[in-house]
Design a protein around this motif. Structure first.
Motif, mmCIF file in Angstrom:
data_model
loop_
_atom_site.group_PDB
_atom_site.id
_atom_site.type_symbol
_atom_site.label_atom_id
_atom_site.label_comp_id
_atom_site.label_asym_id
_atom_site.label_seq_id
_atom_site.Cartn_x
_atom_site.Cartn_y
_atom_site.Cartn_z
ATOM 1 N N SER A 184 2.551 9.495 -6.093
ATOM 2 C CA SER A 184 3.141 10.809 -5.840
ATOM 3 C C SER A 184 4.332 11.102 -6.754
ATOM 4 O O SER A 184 4.621 12.265 -7.030
ATOM 5 C CB SER A 184 3.560 10.927 -4.376
ATOM 6 O OG SER A 184 4.573 9.994 -4.071
ATOM 7 N N VAL A 185 5.011 10.096 -7.258
ATOM 8 C CA VAL A 185 6.178 10.297 -8.113
ATOM 9 C C VAL A 185 5.771 10.428 -9.582
ATOM 10 O O VAL A 185 6.479 11.071 -10.370
ATOM 11 C CB VAL A 185 7.182 9.143 -7.910
ATOM 12 C CG1 VAL A 185 8.293 9.172 -8.926
ATOM 13 C CG2 VAL A 185 7.760 9.207 -6.506
ATOM 14 N N SER A 237 0.828 -1.197 0.000
ATOM 15 C CA SER A 237 0.000 0.000 0.000
ATOM 16 C C SER A 237 0.869 1.257 0.000
ATOM 17 O O SER A 237 0.577 2.227 -0.715
ATOM 18 C CB SER A 237 -0.909 -0.011 1.231
ATOM 19 O OG SER A 237 -1.678 1.156 1.289
ATOM 20 N N ALA A 238 1.937 1.251 0.757
ATOM 21 C CA ALA A 238 2.836 2.401 0.800
ATOM 22 C C ALA A 238 3.480 2.640 -0.561
ATOM 23 O O ALA A 238 3.620 3.791 -1.001
ATOM 24 C CB ALA A 238 3.902 2.200 1.868
ATOM 25 N N MET A 239 3.860 1.575 -1.251
ATOM 26 C CA MET A 239 4.466 1.725 -2.577
ATOM 27 C C MET A 239 3.454 2.256 -3.588
ATOM 28 O O MET A 239 3.831 2.983 -4.509
ATOM 29 C CB MET A 239 5.046 0.403 -3.052
ATOM 30 C CG MET A 239 6.299 -0.013 -2.311
ATOM 31 S SD MET A 239 7.642 1.181 -2.495
ATOM 32 C CE MET A 239 7.659 1.975 -0.908
ATOM 33 N N ASP A 240 2.186 1.921 -3.416
ATOM 34 C CA ASP A 240 1.153 2.517 -4.272
ATOM 35 C C ASP A 240 1.146 4.031 -4.112
ATOM 36 O O ASP A 240 1.092 4.773 -5.096
ATOM 37 C CB ASP A 240 -0.226 1.960 -3.928
ATOM 38 C CG ASP A 240 -0.425 0.547 -4.425
ATOM 39 O OD1 ASP A 240 0.334 0.120 -5.315
ATOM 40 O OD2 ASP A 240 -1.351 -0.115 -3.930
ATOM 41 N N TYR A 241 1.196 4.494 -2.878
ATOM 42 C CA TYR A 241 1.191 5.934 -2.632
ATOM 43 C C TYR A 241 2.460 6.597 -3.163
ATOM 44 O O TYR A 241 2.411 7.713 -3.694
ATOM 45 C CB TYR A 241 1.027 6.232 -1.142
ATOM 46 C CG TYR A 241 -0.376 5.982 -0.652
ATOM 47 C CD1 TYR A 241 -1.443 6.736 -1.122
ATOM 48 C CD2 TYR A 241 -0.647 4.979 0.275
ATOM 49 C CE1 TYR A 241 -2.725 6.517 -0.687
ATOM 50 C CE2 TYR A 241 -1.937 4.742 0.712
ATOM 51 C CZ TYR A 241 -2.969 5.516 0.224
ATOM 52 O OH TYR A 241 -4.241 5.293 0.643
ATOM 53 N N VAL A 242 3.592 5.929 -3.043
ATOM 54 C CA VAL A 242 4.844 6.476 -3.584
ATOM 55 C C VAL A 242 4.739 6.603 -5.101
ATOM 56 O O VAL A 242 5.120 7.624 -5.682
ATOM 57 C CB VAL A 242 6.046 5.599 -3.175
ATOM 58 C CG1 VAL A 242 7.296 5.989 -3.940
ATOM 59 C CG2 VAL A 242 6.306 5.700 -1.683
ATOM 60 N N GLY A 243 4.210 5.573 -5.746
ATOM 61 C CA GLY A 243 4.058 5.620 -7.196
ATOM 62 C C GLY A 243 3.141 6.726 -7.654
ATOM 63 O O GLY A 243 3.424 7.433 -8.636
#
Length: 52
Positions: free
Chosen positions: A18-19, A10-16
């Protein structure tokens, strides 16, 4: 212990999310909007390769 991988995914989804705008703006600045499709395809291929 199963909650940790789900939380990291889930955290990597948010990073993706935002980037992605930053990558899109850099791609447009370097090459113009006509190459956004190929740049996106490269990132999709990288994501599919990482998920394998």
């Amino acid at each position: 212990m199963a909650g940790l991988p789900a939380g990291l995914a889930s955290a990597m989804d948010y990073v993706g999310v935002s980037v992605a705008p930053l990558v899109g703006q850099v791609a447009m600045a370097w090459s113009g909007p006509h190459l956004l499709g190929p740049v996106g395809a490269v990132f999709i291929a990288l994501g599919l390769g990482a998920a394998d």
